[in-house]
Design an enzyme around this catalytic site. Structure first.
Site, short mmCIF file in Angstrom:
data_model
loop_
_atom_site.label_atom_id
_atom_site.label_comp_id
_atom_site.label_asym_id
_atom_site.label_seq_id
_atom_site.Cartn_x
_atom_site.Cartn_y
_atom_site.Cartn_z
N ASN A 72 0.83 -1.20 0.00
CA ASN A 72 0.00 0.00 0.00
C ASN A 72 0.88 1.26 0.00
O ASN A 72 1.51 1.61 0.99
CB ASN A 72 -0.91 -0.05 1.25
CG ASN A 72 -1.90 1.09 1.30
OD1 ASN A 72 -1.63 2.19 0.83
ND2 ASN A 72 -3.06 0.83 1.87
N ASP B 188 -0.97 -3.55 10.75
CA ASP B 188 -2.23 -4.21 10.44
C ASP B 188 -3.32 -3.34 11.03
O ASP B 188 -3.28 -2.99 12.21
CB ASP B 188 -2.31 -5.64 10.98
CG ASP B 188 -3.43 -6.38 10.26
OD1 ASP B 188 -3.32 -6.55 9.03
OD2 ASP B 188 -4.43 -6.74 10.91
#
Ligand code: IMP
Length: 197
Positions: free
Chosen positions: A9, A69
């Site tokens: 990302n 995360d």
């Protein structure tokens, strides 16, 4: 010091560098470190998945690796999408389709309270691990607003600012976001860790 980010990302990479560059830390992408790997996120908690990703990339690159995360936990949906935020609605959906699905699933639901969670894990080749968790409370908007950010940002409303995450500048978002908070705690723990070496 150079850390490899265990993620594909690009927006997360920018956010991490914005926050950690002040510490003299450079966060590079997996591609720059020559690692092409997407570890399966088999955990049921943010902590487990964050560790799985950081450890896999550290082992593949031989360099310290950092993973985030993160996800959105919605109270009326019993914490969903949670650790499944990136996969909400199945593989075929993009960010816009995912937040539209969330808005649909929130129709008629009360309360609309939610929180973003981020767990940062850094794994070092010597086996040392640093973990930090950050949370940001908010509510689910009734419609998407704003163009900035990524993921669920257009539907995550911050009552104190009367704006969604997608209506904030990167600096404003980093100052209050789950990832900004987790990275600040991570930064403090890393400073202590590096001084002890
Ligand atoms: P991860 O890359 O496996 O941690 O997936 C996290 C998912 O949670 C992302 O794909 C987004 O859908 C969502 N998410 C995490 N952080 C943010 C954020 O800051 N804004 C919007 N969505 C986020």
């Amino acid at each position: 010091m150079k850390l490899v980010l265990a993620s594909q990302n690009k927006k997360k990479l920018v956010e991490m560098n914005d926050i950690l560059s002040g510490l003299g830390i450079e966060v590079c992408s997996q591609a720059e470190a020559g690692v092409n790997l997407e570890p399966e996120e088999t955990g049921t908690t943010f902590e487990e998945n964050s560790l799985i990703k950081a450890r896999a990339v550290m082992e593949a690159s031989g360099l310290p690796a950092i993973a985030d995360d993160s996800g959105l936990c919605v109270d009326a949906l019993k914490g969903a999408p949670g650790v499944y935020s990136a996969r909400y609605g199945g593989d075929g959906l993009d960010d816009v389709a995912r937040y539209r699905l969330l808005l649909e699933n929130m129709q008629g639901q009360m309360p609309r309270t939610a929180k973003f969670v981020s767990v940062i894990t850094c794994c070092f080749p010597n086996g040392d691990v640093i973990t930090a968790r950050g949370e940001c409370p908010g509510t689910i908007a009734f419609a998407a607003m704003g163009e900035g950010g990524f993921g669920y940002d257009p539907v995550f409303f911050v009552p104190s600012l009367k704006k969604t995450f997608a209506q904030l500048t990167p600096e404003e978002k980093n100052a209050i976001s789950h990832r900004g908070k987790a990275l600040k705690i991570f930064q403090e723990k890393l400073e202590v860790y590096l001084r002890s070496k």
